[in-house]
Each structure stands twice: as structure tokens, then as C-alpha cells.
Scaffold this active site. Sequence first.
Site, short mmCIF file in Angstrom:
data_model
loop_
_atom_site.label_atom_id
_atom_site.label_comp_id
_atom_site.label_asym_id
_atom_site.label_seq_id
_atom_site.Cartn_x
_atom_site.Cartn_y
_atom_site.Cartn_z
N CYS A 4 38.24 48.97 44.15
CA CYS A 4 39.15 48.13 43.35
C CYS A 4 40.40 47.80 44.16
O CYS A 4 41.06 48.69 44.70
CB CYS A 4 39.53 48.87 42.06
N ASN A 86 46.53 38.60 31.57
CA ASN A 86 45.25 37.90 31.50
C ASN A 86 44.16 38.93 31.28
O ASN A 86 44.14 39.98 31.94
CB ASN A 86 45.01 37.12 32.79
N HIS A 99 46.80 44.47 34.69
CA HIS A 99 48.12 44.20 35.27
C HIS A 99 48.89 43.25 34.38
O HIS A 99 48.32 42.32 33.81
CB HIS A 99 48.01 43.63 36.68
#
Length: 116
Positions: A4, A86, A99
Site C-alpha cells: 500500500c 473520496n 485519507h
Amino acid sequence: MSDCLFCKIVSGKIPSSKVYEDEDILAFNDINPARPVHVLVIPKKHITSLATATAEDTLVLGKILAKANEIAVAQGSPDGFRVIINTGRVGQQEVPHLHAHIVGGPDPVGPMLKRI
Ligand code: 5GP
Ligand code: ZN
């Protein structure tokens, strides 16, 4: 999550321009800023998105929002800012590590969404 991107930023394998850090969260400048102030605030623990967050994540999610004003003011957005998270396909999330974008600067950031 070894593959990630943002976990690699947490571990320091990928460098970032850090603006705030504590035991639970990390804030760093977005690599492609959309406004004069554009900071990403992430949990250090891997959480894919708000769609996969659980009740166990309540504290860290609260911390991200509770620190947002301090981060925005310190980075040059003293008179407000916008937080964007988002989420998933419809939210057009590109990086699958939760985030919050903190965007701002001296001037208003613009309309919230363009009508389609
Ligand atoms: P999303 O579309 O997932 O909400 O936003 C991902 C954000 O991460 C984008 O604004 C993009 O510019 C930023 N980003 C992608 N890769 C990197 C990186 O390696 N470093 C930093 N600092 N930001 C990144
Ligand atoms: Zn991650």
C-alpha cells in the site's frame, strides 16, 4: 499492507513532506496540490476507506477531523478550509488507504461540486 502506497509513506519507505504526526495519524503535503494548501491526513493503521471502516476506527477518524483546523492554520489556511474524503468507486478514490484531503489557502476553494 506491504504493497500500500500510504502504508509505505507511514513506514518511511516512500518519502513525504510531513506536516503533522502523532501515534495515530500522519499528515503530509499532496504530491500534486490542487490548492495552495493541500494536505492529506491518514490513519497510520491501514484502513482502506470509509466504506470499510468499523466502530474500532471511531477514535482515529475523529482525530483526523479534530486536527484538521490546526493543520490547515499551520499550513497557511487561517480562515477556513475544506475536507474531502473520496470513498470507493463512486467517490473516485484513487489511493486505497483512507485519507482526508485538507484544501485551502488564502482564497475560497471554489464550488463544492460541479452539477452534472
Ligand atoms: P484520492 O483520489 O485517492 O482521494 O487522492 C489521492 C491523492 O494522493 C491525490 O491527490 C494524489 O495527488 C496523492 N498522491 C498520490 N501518490 C502520492 C504520493 O506518492 N505522495 C503524496 N504525497 N501524494 C500522493
Ligand atoms: Zn495502507
